[in-house]
Design a protein around this motif. Structure first.
Motif, PDB file in Angstrom:
ATOM      1  N   GLY A 288       0.819  -1.216   0.000  1.00  0.00           N
ATOM      2  CA  GLY A 288       0.000   0.000   0.000  1.00  0.00           C
ATOM      3  C   GLY A 288       0.845   1.254   0.000  1.00  0.00           C
ATOM      4  O   GLY A 288       0.548   2.222  -0.719  1.00  0.00           O
ATOM      5  N   GLY A 289       1.925   1.260   0.801  1.00  0.00           N
ATOM      6  CA  GLY A 289       2.827   2.411   0.765  1.00  0.00           C
ATOM      7  C   GLY A 289       3.502   2.567  -0.575  1.00  0.00           C
ATOM      8  O   GLY A 289       3.731   3.695  -1.048  1.00  0.00           O
ATOM      9  N   LEU A 290       3.826   1.453  -1.220  1.00  0.00           N
ATOM     10  CA  LEU A 290       4.447   1.501  -2.542  1.00  0.00           C
ATOM     11  C   LEU A 290       3.528   2.145  -3.568  1.00  0.00           C
ATOM     12  O   LEU A 290       3.967   2.935  -4.421  1.00  0.00           O
ATOM     13  N   ILE A 291       2.240   1.828  -3.475  1.00  0.00           N
ATOM     14  CA  ILE A 291       1.281   2.404  -4.421  1.00  0.00           C
ATOM     15  C   ILE A 291       1.245   3.926  -4.291  1.00  0.00           C
ATOM     16  O   ILE A 291       1.250   4.661  -5.287  1.00  0.00           O
ATOM     17  N   VAL A 292       1.230   4.411  -3.041  1.00  0.00           N
ATOM     18  CA  VAL A 292       1.214   5.860  -2.828  1.00  0.00           C
ATOM     19  C   VAL A 292       2.533   6.483  -3.280  1.00  0.00           C
ATOM     20  O   VAL A 292       2.559   7.546  -3.928  1.00  0.00           O
ATOM     21  N   GLY A 293       3.655   5.831  -2.939  1.00  0.00           N
ATOM     22  CA  GLY A 293       4.956   6.393  -3.309  1.00  0.00           C
ATOM     23  C   GLY A 293       5.154   6.492  -4.805  1.00  0.00           C
ATOM     24  O   GLY A 293       5.695   7.484  -5.315  1.00  0.00           O
ATOM     25  N   VAL A 294       4.722   5.494  -5.540  1.00  0.00           N
ATOM     26  CA  VAL A 294       4.905   5.493  -6.986  1.00  0.00           C
ATOM     27  C   VAL A 294       3.915   6.428  -7.674  1.00  0.00           C
ATOM     28  O   VAL A 294       4.271   7.154  -8.613  1.00  0.00           O
ATOM     29  N   SER A 295       2.671   6.429  -7.214  1.00  0.00           N
ATOM     30  CA  SER A 295       1.631   7.188  -7.913  1.00  0.00           C
ATOM     31  C   SER A 295       1.605   8.661  -7.529  1.00  0.00           C
ATOM     32  O   SER A 295       1.277   9.518  -8.357  1.00  0.00           O
ATOM     33  N   MET A 296       1.952   9.009  -6.285  1.00  0.00           N
ATOM     34  CA  MET A 296       1.841  10.392  -5.832  1.00  0.00           C
ATOM     35  C   MET A 296       3.193  11.103  -5.715  1.00  0.00           C
ATOM     36  O   MET A 296       3.272  12.313  -5.938  1.00  0.00           O
ATOM     37  N   LEU A 297       4.236  10.359  -5.332  1.00  0.00           N
ATOM     38  CA  LEU A 297       5.512  11.005  -5.014  1.00  0.00           C
ATOM     39  C   LEU A 297       6.569  10.811  -6.090  1.00  0.00           C
ATOM     40  O   LEU A 297       7.718  11.246  -5.906  1.00  0.00           O
ATOM     41  N   ASP A 298       6.210  10.137  -7.172  1.00  0.00           N
ATOM     42  CA  ASP A 298       7.147   9.900  -8.289  1.00  0.00           C
ATOM     43  C   ASP A 298       8.412   9.179  -7.831  1.00  0.00           C
ATOM     44  O   ASP A 298       9.532   9.478  -8.275  1.00  0.00           O
ATOM     45  N   ILE A 299       8.244   8.233  -6.908  1.00  0.00           N
ATOM     46  CA  ILE A 299       9.364   7.398  -6.469  1.00  0.00           C
ATOM     47  C   ILE A 299       9.336   6.119  -7.304  1.00  0.00           C
ATOM     48  O   ILE A 299       8.292   5.488  -7.454  1.00  0.00           O
ATOM     49  N   SER A 300      10.473   5.731  -7.823  1.00  0.00           N
ATOM     50  CA  SER A 300      10.514   4.521  -8.645  1.00  0.00           C
ATOM     51  C   SER A 300      10.417   3.277  -7.767  1.00  0.00           C
ATOM     52  O   SER A 300      10.639   3.320  -6.553  1.00  0.00           O
ATOM     53  N   LEU A 301      10.088   2.164  -8.411  1.00  0.00           N
ATOM     54  CA  LEU A 301       9.979   0.902  -7.689  1.00  0.00           C
ATOM     55  C   LEU A 301      11.300   0.520  -7.034  1.00  0.00           C
ATOM     56  O   LEU A 301      11.332   0.052  -5.883  1.00  0.00           O
ATOM     57  N   VAL A 302      12.395   0.706  -7.755  1.00  0.00           N
ATOM     58  CA  VAL A 302      13.708   0.333  -7.225  1.00  0.00           C
ATOM     59  C   VAL A 302      14.066   1.196  -6.030  1.00  0.00           C
ATOM     60  O   VAL A 302      14.548   0.698  -4.993  1.00  0.00           O
ATOM     61  N   GLU A 303      13.818   2.507  -6.136  1.00  0.00           N
ATOM     62  CA  GLU A 303      14.122   3.394  -5.012  1.00  0.00           C
ATOM     63  C   GLU A 303      13.313   3.025  -3.763  1.00  0.00           C
ATOM     64  O   GLU A 303      13.839   2.990  -2.643  1.00  0.00           O
ATOM     65  N   TYR A 304      12.044   2.767  -3.957  1.00  0.00           N
ATOM     66  CA  TYR A 304      11.192   2.420  -2.813  1.00  0.00           C
ATOM     67  C   TYR A 304      11.654   1.101  -2.188  1.00  0.00           C
ATOM     68  O   TYR A 304      11.697   0.964  -0.959  1.00  0.00           O
ATOM     69  N   TYR A 305      12.008   0.143  -3.036  1.00  0.00           N
ATOM     70  CA  TYR A 305      12.460  -1.164  -2.533  1.00  0.00           C
ATOM     71  C   TYR A 305      13.761  -1.035  -1.741  1.00  0.00           C
ATOM     72  O   TYR A 305      13.898  -1.583  -0.635  1.00  0.00           O
ATOM     73  N   VAL A 306      14.694  -0.303  -2.273  1.00  0.00           N
ATOM     74  CA  VAL A 306      15.986  -0.133  -1.592  1.00  0.00           C
ATOM     75  C   VAL A 306      15.813   0.600  -0.268  1.00  0.00           C
ATOM     76  O   VAL A 306      16.408   0.236   0.760  1.00  0.00           O
ATOM     77  N   GLN A 307      14.991   1.645  -0.274  1.00  0.00           N
ATOM     78  CA  GLN A 307      14.775   2.413   0.951  1.00  0.00           C
ATOM     79  C   GLN A 307      14.077   1.563   2.021  1.00  0.00           C
ATOM     80  O   GLN A 307      14.428   1.605   3.200  1.00  0.00           O
ATOM     81  N   THR A 308      13.097   0.762   1.597  1.00  0.00           N
ATOM     82  CA  THR A 308      12.393  -0.105   2.552  1.00  0.00           C
ATOM     83  C   THR A 308      13.314  -1.170   3.101  1.00  0.00           C
ATOM     84  O   THR A 308      13.316  -1.467   4.303  1.00  0.00           O
ATOM     85  N   LYS A 309      14.129  -1.765   2.223  1.00  0.00           N
ATOM     86  CA  LYS A 309      15.054  -2.802   2.656  1.00  0.00           C
ATOM     87  C   LYS A 309      16.072  -2.269   3.659  1.00  0.00           C
ATOM     88  O   LYS A 309      16.440  -2.969   4.623  1.00  0.00           O
ATOM     89  N   GLY A 310      16.510  -1.047   3.471  1.00  0.00           N
ATOM     90  CA  GLY A 310      17.467  -0.472   4.398  1.00  0.00           C
ATOM     91  C   GLY A 310      16.846  -0.092   5.729  1.00  0.00           C
ATOM     92  O   GLY A 310      17.536  -0.064   6.761  1.00  0.00           O
ATOM     93  N   ALA A 311      15.560   0.218   5.719  1.00  0.00           N
ATOM     94  CA  ALA A 311      14.902   0.659   6.958  1.00  0.00           C
ATOM     95  C   ALA A 311      14.474  -0.514   7.834  1.00  0.00           C
ATOM     96  O   ALA A 311      14.522  -0.440   9.065  1.00  0.00           O
ATOM     97  N   ILE A 312      14.041  -1.597   7.194  1.00  0.00           N
ATOM     98  CA  ILE A 312      13.530  -2.748   7.947  1.00  0.00           C
ATOM     99  C   ILE A 312      14.692  -3.662   8.312  1.00  0.00           C
ATOM    100  O   ILE A 312      15.435  -4.108   7.448  1.00  0.00           O
ATOM    101  N   GLY A 313      14.837  -3.928   9.581  1.00  0.00           N
ATOM    102  CA  GLY A 313      15.856  -4.860  10.044  1.00  0.00           C
ATOM    103  C   GLY A 313      15.224  -6.090  10.667  1.00  0.00           C
ATOM    104  O   GLY A 313      14.005  -6.148  10.897  1.00  0.00           O
ATOM    105  N   LEU A 314      16.067  -7.081  10.947  1.00  0.00           N
ATOM    106  CA  LEU A 314      15.561  -8.308  11.553  1.00  0.00           C
ATOM    107  C   LEU A 314      14.994  -8.052  12.949  1.00  0.00           C
ATOM    108  O   LEU A 314      14.083  -8.749  13.394  1.00  0.00           O
ATOM    109  N   THR A 315      15.532  -7.051  13.636  1.00  0.00           N
ATOM    110  CA  THR A 315      15.021  -6.738  14.976  1.00  0.00           C
ATOM    111  C   THR A 315      13.560  -6.324  14.919  1.00  0.00           C
ATOM    112  O   THR A 315      12.724  -6.807  15.699  1.00  0.00           O
TER     113      THR A 315
END
Length: 380
Positions: A288-315
Motif C-alpha cells: 500500500g505504501g508503494l502504491i502511494v509512493g509510486v503514484s503520488m511522489l514519483d518514487i521509482s519501484l527500485v528506489e522504494y524497494y531499496v529504501q524499505t530494505k534499508g529501513a527494515i531490520g531483523l530486529t
C-alpha cells in the motif's frame, strides 16, 4: 353460519361453615371476554376469618390464559397469609399449568443492581465484580498453561482433524479481510506521512515510515484486531452455544477436559497462524505504501524497494512476530473464556460474543503498550 352468544365471565363467593371460602366461576373466562377484576373478589370476600379458599368451575364454558393470569394474581394476593388455596376444583390442566408457572419465579432484577443503591454501594459492587473477573481470568490462564503442559507431556486429548480445521478457519479463510485492511492501512499511513514529508522534500522516507511501522507494530496490531472480531467472536459463540446445549457438561461427564479438547487446539491454531498472517499483513501494508509512493511522489519501484530494505531490520521483524504470537494467545483465551463463562440462554451467547471482542481488543492494546515499553527499556 349461526353461532351462539358467549356467556359473560362471572364469579360468586360463598362462605362454608368450616371457614372455607368457595369461589364459583361461570361463563367463558377468556381474553376476548370481560374478565372480573381482583377488586370484585375483594368486594365479595366475607369479613370473617378464612382458613381455606376453594374453587368451583362446573359452570364454566371456556377458559384461556386470561383465566390463568386471574388465578396467579389471586394466589399472589394471599401468598403472605396463612390461608390454604385448594386448586382441586379448577378445570383439568389448570393446576399443572399453575404449578409450572410458579416453579421458576420471575426474575425482577437482571442487572444485579438495585436502582436505589447509593453511589458508594454501586462502586463497591463494581469493584468486587472487577476483582472477581480478574481472578477468573487468572484461573483460566493457569488452566490453559496446565493444558499446554499436558500436551507437551503427550497427555492432552483433542482431535487432530479439529486442529487442522481450525488452522484453515484461522488462517486461509482470514486472508481476504487481512489483505484489504492491511493494504488500506499502508495506503493511509503513506498518504498522511507524504503530506508532511513533502514539506521538507523528504518524501523518499515514506518507505521508511510505512516499512518500520507495519513490520514492527501495525501489521501485528491490525491482524490481531481483525482476528479478534472474526475468530475470537466465533470461538465465544461456538463454546457459548455448547454451554447452552450442555455439551460441555457432557464432556466432563465422559471424563474429557474441555480445556484440552476445545480450548487447547484453538489456542495452538492461533499461535501458529498469527505470525504467518502478520507477515502477510506486513507485505500488504508495504505494498500500500508503494502504491502511494509510486503514484503520488514519483518514487521509482527500485528506489522504494531499496529504501524499505534499508529501513527494515531483523530486529523489527522479530518484534512484530513476537507481538503476533502474544496476540494469538490473548485472542484465543479471550474468546474461549467468554464462551465457557456463557449463561444458559440465547441472549447470553450474544453477550459472551460481545464481551469476547471487547476483552480481546483491550488485551491487544494493553499488550502492545507493555511490549513497546519493555523494548524501549532494553534498547531494541
Amino acid at each position: 353460519m349461526k353461532t351462539g352468544l358467549v356467556q359473560p365471565a362471572e364469579l360468586a363467593i360463598d362462605q362454608l361453615s368450616d371457614g372455607t371460602v368457595r369461589i364459583r366461576f361461570s361463563g367463558a373466562w377468556r381474553n376476548d371476554n370481560q374478565i372480573p377484576s381482583q377488586d370484585e373478589v375483594d368486594s365479595q370476600m366475607p369479613a370473617g376469618r378464612m382458613a381455606k379458599i376453594g374453587f368451583d368451575s362446573s359452570a364454566m364454558t371456556g377458559w384461556d390464559s386470561g383465566f390463568l393470569v386471574f388465578l396467579i394474581d389471586l394466589k399472589q394476593r394471599f401468598s403472605g397469609s396463612q390461608i390454604e388455596i385448594d386448586l382441586s376444583g379448577l378445570p383439568d390442566g389448570v393446576s399443572s399449568i399453575l404449578a409450572i408457572a410458579s416453579a421458576v419465579p420471575e426474575r425482577t432484577d437482571t442487572s444485579g443492581e438495585s436502582p436505589h443503591d447509593s453511589f458508594l454501594v454501586r462502586v463497591g459492587k463494581d469493584t468486587a465484580a472487577f476483582f472477581q473477573t480478574v481472578m477468573e481470568m487468572l484461573a483460566f490462564i493457569g488452566a490453559a498453561v496446565l493444558a499446554l503442559a499436558r500436551m507437551v507431556a503427550g497427555k492432552a486429548r483433542f482431535r487432530k482433524v479439529d486442529f487442522v480445521q481450525l488452522l484453515r478457519e484461522c488462517g486461509a479463510d482470514a486472508l481476504p479481510i487481512v489483505s484489504m485492511i492491511s493494504l488500506l492501512v499502508g495506503l493511509i499511513l503513506a498518504f498522511v506521512g507524504a503530506i508532511q514529508l513533502q514539506m521538507f522534500g523528504a518524501q523518499i522516507y515514506v518507505a521508511n515510515l510505512v516499512g518500520v511501522a507495519m513490520v514492527r507494530v501495525l501489521g501485528a496490531v491490525m491482524t490481531g484486531i481483525i482476528i479478534t472480531g472474526r475468530t475470537g467472536a466465533s470461538f465465544a459463540a461456538q463454546l457459548g452455544t455448547m454451554q447452552v446445549n450442555e455439551e460441555l457438561d457432557a464432556l466432563e461427564t465422559l471424563g474429557i477436559s474441555p480445556m484440552d479438547f476445545l480450548v487447547l487446539p484453538r489456542m495452538l491454531a492461533l499461535m501458529v497462524m498469527m505470525p504467518l498472517l502478520c507477515l502477510y499483513a506486513d507485505l500488504m501494508g508495504v505494498l500500500g505504501g508503494l502504491i502511494v509512493g509510486v503514484s503520488m511522489l514519483d518514487i521509482s519501484l527500485v528506489e522504494y524497494y531499496v529504501q524499505t530494505k534499508g529501513a527494515i531490520g531483523l530486529t523489527n521483524l522479530w518484534i512484530g512476530l513476537f507481538h503476533s504470537v502474544v496476540f494469538g494467545v490473548l485472542v484465543a483465551l479471550s474468546g474461549c473464556l467468554r464462551g465457557i463463562q456463557c449463561g444458559r440462554s440465547a441472549s447470553a451467547v450474544g453477550e459472551a460474543t460481545t464481551s469476547a471482542v471487547v476483552t480481546g481488543i483491550v488485551s491487544i492494546v494493553v499488550a502492545t503498550a507493555l511490549i513497546t515499553v519493555i523494548c524501549n527499556i532494553i534498547g531494541i
